[in-house]
Scaffold this motif. Structure first.
Motif, mmCIF file in Angstrom:
data_model
loop_
_atom_site.group_PDB
_atom_site.id
_atom_site.type_symbol
_atom_site.label_atom_id
_atom_site.label_comp_id
_atom_site.label_asym_id
_atom_site.label_seq_id
_atom_site.Cartn_x
_atom_site.Cartn_y
_atom_site.Cartn_z
ATOM 1 N N GLN A 29 0.834 -1.201 0.000
ATOM 2 C CA GLN A 29 0.000 0.000 0.000
ATOM 3 C C GLN A 29 0.871 1.255 0.000
ATOM 4 O O GLN A 29 0.615 2.203 -0.743
ATOM 5 N N ALA A 32 2.427 1.718 -3.410
ATOM 6 C CA ALA A 32 1.426 2.192 -4.368
ATOM 7 C C ALA A 32 1.181 3.690 -4.186
ATOM 8 O O ALA A 32 1.080 4.434 -5.173
ATOM 9 N N ILE A 33 1.109 4.147 -2.959
ATOM 10 C CA ILE A 33 0.919 5.576 -2.683
ATOM 11 C C ILE A 33 2.129 6.362 -3.172
ATOM 12 O O ILE A 33 1.984 7.411 -3.809
ATOM 13 N N THR A 35 4.260 5.559 -5.531
ATOM 14 C CA THR A 35 4.254 5.556 -6.996
ATOM 15 C C THR A 35 3.228 6.540 -7.531
ATOM 16 O O THR A 35 3.508 7.295 -8.471
ATOM 17 N N ARG A 36 2.051 6.564 -6.949
ATOM 18 C CA ARG A 36 1.009 7.488 -7.405
ATOM 19 C C ARG A 36 1.450 8.935 -7.229
ATOM 20 O O ARG A 36 1.218 9.779 -8.096
ATOM 21 N N ARG A 37 2.087 9.241 -6.105
ATOM 22 C CA ARG A 37 2.584 10.601 -5.872
ATOM 23 C C ARG A 37 3.611 10.990 -6.932
ATOM 24 O O ARG A 37 3.589 12.100 -7.456
ATOM 25 N N LYS A 38 4.519 10.071 -7.251
ATOM 26 C CA LYS A 38 5.538 10.345 -8.266
ATOM 27 C C LYS A 38 4.903 10.571 -9.631
ATOM 28 O O LYS A 38 5.315 11.474 -10.371
ATOM 29 N N VAL A 39 3.914 9.769 -9.971
ATOM 30 C CA VAL A 39 3.233 9.923 -11.260
ATOM 31 C C VAL A 39 2.551 11.282 -11.335
ATOM 32 O O VAL A 39 2.655 11.987 -12.342
ATOM 33 N N LEU A 40 1.868 11.670 -10.268
ATOM 34 C CA LEU A 40 1.154 12.952 -10.280
ATOM 35 C C LEU A 40 2.115 14.135 -10.348
ATOM 36 O O LEU A 40 1.875 15.090 -11.093
#
Length: 105
Positions: A29, A32-33, A35-40
């Motif tokens: 988890q 995943a958080i 990775t999502r922060r990096k993508v955004l």
């Protein structure tokens, strides 16, 4: 019919297995958080580079990335992903022409 009670050792082993399972889920988890922060953040940076004509934001950001990315990216495969960003722009001052009047204003 009597249900056999688990020993304390068996109960501890079961709890330890549950704890490990939960730790693995928590790690997934958190990754995943992250990775999502990096993508955004990456999406925001790329959007600003593509759409922001303000030199302080778009141009300044592009120059900063050209300075910092080569130091940050270790693997050649990663560097190739940013070839379009790492190439100096014609109107951007380079290290060699800063301060000698060659930089476009």
């Amino acid at each position: 019919m009597a249900v056999a009670r688990k020993t304390i050792g068996e109960r501890l082993a079961q709890l330890e297995a549950q704890r490990k399972t939960l730790q693995i889920r928590l790690g997934k988890q958190e990754r995943a958080i992250d990775t999502r922060r990096k993508v955004l953040i990456g999406a925001l940076v790329l959007h600003r580079l593509a759409n922001d004509r303000d030199v302080q934001i778009g141009g300044g950001l592009a120059a900063w990335l050209r300075r910092e990315l080569p130091k940050f990216l270790i693997r050649d495969g990663d560097r190739h992903l940013f070839d379009d960003l790492l190439k100096p722009q014609a109107n951007e001052p380079t290290i060699g022409n800063i301060g000698n009047g060659s930089a476009a204003s």
